[in-house]
Enzyme design. Structure first.
Site, mmCIF file in Angstrom:
data_model
loop_
_atom_site.group_PDB
_atom_site.id
_atom_site.type_symbol
_atom_site.label_atom_id
_atom_site.label_comp_id
_atom_site.label_asym_id
_atom_site.label_seq_id
_atom_site.Cartn_x
_atom_site.Cartn_y
_atom_site.Cartn_z
ATOM 1 N N ARG A 30 0.842 -1.206 0.000
ATOM 2 C CA ARG A 30 0.000 0.000 0.000
ATOM 3 C C ARG A 30 0.875 1.254 0.000
ATOM 4 O O ARG A 30 0.985 1.935 -1.010
ATOM 5 C CB ARG A 30 -0.951 -0.023 1.221
ATOM 6 C CG ARG A 30 -2.089 0.967 1.118
ATOM 7 C CD ARG A 30 -1.761 2.393 1.536
ATOM 8 N NE ARG A 30 -1.295 2.475 2.921
ATOM 9 C CZ ARG A 30 -0.742 3.573 3.431
ATOM 10 N NH1 ARG A 30 -0.564 4.664 2.687
ATOM 11 N NH2 ARG A 30 -0.305 3.584 4.686
ATOM 12 N N ASP A 31 1.540 1.528 1.092
ATOM 13 C CA ASP A 31 2.339 2.758 1.170
ATOM 14 C C ASP A 31 3.490 2.718 0.180
ATOM 15 O O ASP A 31 3.878 3.749 -0.377
ATOM 16 C CB ASP A 31 2.881 2.930 2.600
ATOM 17 C CG ASP A 31 3.371 4.345 2.868
ATOM 18 O OD1 ASP A 31 2.790 5.289 2.307
ATOM 19 O OD2 ASP A 31 4.326 4.505 3.646
ATOM 20 N N HIS A 222 6.227 4.677 12.219
ATOM 21 C CA HIS A 222 6.270 4.497 10.764
ATOM 22 C C HIS A 222 7.336 5.430 10.206
ATOM 23 O O HIS A 222 7.109 6.627 10.050
ATOM 24 C CB HIS A 222 4.878 4.845 10.213
ATOM 25 C CG HIS A 222 4.724 4.714 8.729
ATOM 26 N ND1 HIS A 222 3.941 3.737 8.153
ATOM 27 C CD2 HIS A 222 5.226 5.430 7.700
ATOM 28 C CE1 HIS A 222 3.965 3.866 6.831
ATOM 29 N NE2 HIS A 222 4.737 4.898 6.535
ATOM 30 N N HIS A 224 10.326 6.702 7.489
ATOM 31 C CA HIS A 224 10.900 6.712 6.143
ATOM 32 C C HIS A 224 12.394 6.990 6.306
ATOM 33 O O HIS A 224 12.809 7.731 7.194
ATOM 34 C CB HIS A 224 10.221 7.771 5.275
ATOM 35 C CG HIS A 224 8.859 7.355 4.813
ATOM 36 N ND1 HIS A 224 8.344 7.696 3.600
ATOM 37 C CD2 HIS A 224 7.905 6.600 5.414
ATOM 38 C CE1 HIS A 224 7.130 7.173 3.464
ATOM 39 N NE2 HIS A 224 6.834 6.511 4.555
ATOM 40 N N CYS A 255 9.765 8.831 -1.433
ATOM 41 C CA CYS A 255 9.346 9.965 -0.619
ATOM 42 C C CYS A 255 9.051 11.097 -1.582
ATOM 43 O O CYS A 255 9.975 11.713 -2.112
ATOM 44 C CB CYS A 255 10.427 10.376 0.365
ATOM 45 S SG CYS A 255 9.927 11.823 1.332
ATOM 46 N N ASN A 264 10.190 4.031 2.423
ATOM 47 C CA ASN A 264 9.936 3.357 3.687
ATOM 48 C C ASN A 264 11.151 2.601 4.200
ATOM 49 O O ASN A 264 11.940 2.079 3.424
ATOM 50 C CB ASN A 264 8.811 2.335 3.491
ATOM 51 C CG ASN A 264 7.472 2.991 3.229
ATOM 52 O OD1 ASN A 264 7.102 3.230 2.089
ATOM 53 N ND2 ASN A 264 6.764 3.311 4.291
#
Lengths: 312, 312
Positions: A30-31, A222, A224, A255, A264
């Protein structure tokens, strides 16, 4: 010369005071994929998700029911869910609004995530709402999801810094988190969307959450890796008592707010550190490496995981 | 969208119990360049070293007086020193043996580093000696250097794992370190040459050193980011009381013992974390970014520093 005798897992040296087990919340499909330029075939996404679940990841976020006009990479959200079997509890989906929730329910989702911004500017730029309106909308979606018997996770974006506003007050983040918990989220995932946070900042933000009655058991982190800080920040998070960390197999994702492809935190790199610390995850590193390698190959890019690169 | 308002330094959040200042020992021109395939012009090395020193780095290892047959990248060691001005104290040089020390003395060096292996196999493969012979040779070089009025630093390789032997006993590392301190080294730099160490391992290794009468003030840590662990390991090292960390501008250097181009911890990424923790280094990040960018450009490769990539 190549590594010949090095074991494929690090030596184990537990650290006093850390949790003995943590959850890795996988967000690559997803991300990760929403931030990649390439569009991956539905059957490959399904294969990726099933492989990650087989590797032992308890939660593998599957997709987002966002408008395909905005994120064409995830236009096949319903088709992806249809390929994951009968029990969709391990495969949460992001729902940006009521329309997304309706689509997720039609597709059989039993776990959803909502997201809000910790900052005003990102809310307006990304969601075209004020921060307050976005929070109310998320609360409303959460209420509907809970009514329908679903579990709800909350994402908070820009918790450590904002590309337009710069610094972000930890108190402002904790207030948003508290509102999501009040709305029924079982957990809030604090996103360092642009990767600017450092270890002491992590500790402070978790402490401020505790002071706002958001217990550490309800906090996930979470990160990055835009500035290379993700794993050091996990280390600080572990020491602050956090027991859930989001990561992306192969480090897939970008990003979009910085001039770099780094996205990520890679699941493999996280697992390497946790293994070294003797912290149980129940996840098989080699299987994650294999799943991530296939996906990054499909995306036509090298793995962003240093562990995967070193073991490959 | 690009980052428009983000300040070029992270928000500062000190962490209880950490040192308030640390030294960054820059190794890019030596450990970095010796592992790169390209050969950089002497005047560019001098420019690089002077720029890093101007950036505020107190110690910038300049080169190695190794045989040019083995490391042609550093064949110009004497010429490099000749371009650095009268005070060579900030510019230590590696001397692998007595012949190297003689050349270093002729070139005017006032600070040298010797190195040994924590493991038998690496000593034999890299130095063509037993571990004990290599240690005796280093002790002898150190004695000669001290006699000549030089300062001596000790490097210990393969402290966290060995590509042929696998695990490495922390006690074995600490015994080697103790021998180097006994031989007059003011500091030992513990190298994770293949990058397999994790945070708890770092803490344990420093503790074992303390138990072997190697005080933490005499310990520096030298991480390679092969498995992405370098900064998390620095965080653990800071918590263990270590106050000197080796790093390489632009992350230049490779890891010849693993199938990846990832080498030394990037100085920029280290500085980002230390700045966020409010730990003084006296170093200007932007100047290091600029120096690293020029050097990686000369080497024809992208920066390995995530901070440099993000700020670039």
């Amino acid at each position: 010369m190549s590594v010949t005798a090095w074991p494929v897992l690090p030596a184990t040296h537990p650290e006093a005071g850390l949790p003995t087990s943590v959850s890795v919340y996988e967000v690559g499909a997803r991300d990760g994929l929403q931030a990649e330029i390439g569009i991956v075939a539905t059957e490959e996404k399904i294969r990726f998700l099933l492989a990650l679940r087989d590797a032992g990841l308890r939660t593998v976020e599957a997709t987002s029911f966002v408008s395909p006009r905005w994120v064409p990479q995830l236009a096949d959200a319903a088709e992806v869910l249809a390929g994951l079997g009968d029990d969709l509890a391990p495969y949460p989906v992001l729902v940006p609004n009521q329309r997304g929730l309706e689509r997720a329910l039609e597709a059989g989702a039993t776990a959803v995530a909502v997201f809000v911004s910790a900052t005003e500017t990102f809310a307006q730029r990304n969601l075209n709402m004020t921060r307050g309106q976005a929070l109310e909308a998320a609360q409303s979606v959460a209420a509907s999801a809970l009514d329908a018997g679903l579990t709800v996770r909350g994402y908070v974006s820009m918790c450590f810094g904002d590309p337009w506003e710069g610094r972000v007050a930890p108190q402002a983040v904790a207030e948003v988190s508290r509102s999501l918990i009040d709305a029924g989220a079982y957990e809030v995932s604090l996103g360092d969307t642009i990767g600017v946070g450092t270890a002491g900042h992590v500790r402070h933000l978790v402490d401020v959450h505790r002071a706002h009655d958001v217990p550490v058991d309800s906090v996930a982190l979470h990160f990055h890796d835009t500035y290379g800080q993700a794993l050091a920040n996990v280390h600080a998070g572990l020491q602050a008592g956090v027991r859930c960390f989001d990561a992306s197999a192969g480090g897939i994702g970008g990003c979009p707010f910085a001039g770099t492809a780094t996205g990520n935190l890679a699941t493999e790199d996280l697992l390497w550190m946790l293994t070294g610390l003797g912290i149980e995850t129940g996840v098989d590193l080699a299987q994650v490496v294999a799943a991530g390698a296939r996906m990054t190959s499909l995306l036509g890019k090298p793995t962003q995981s240093r562990v995967a690169a070193a073991l490959g």
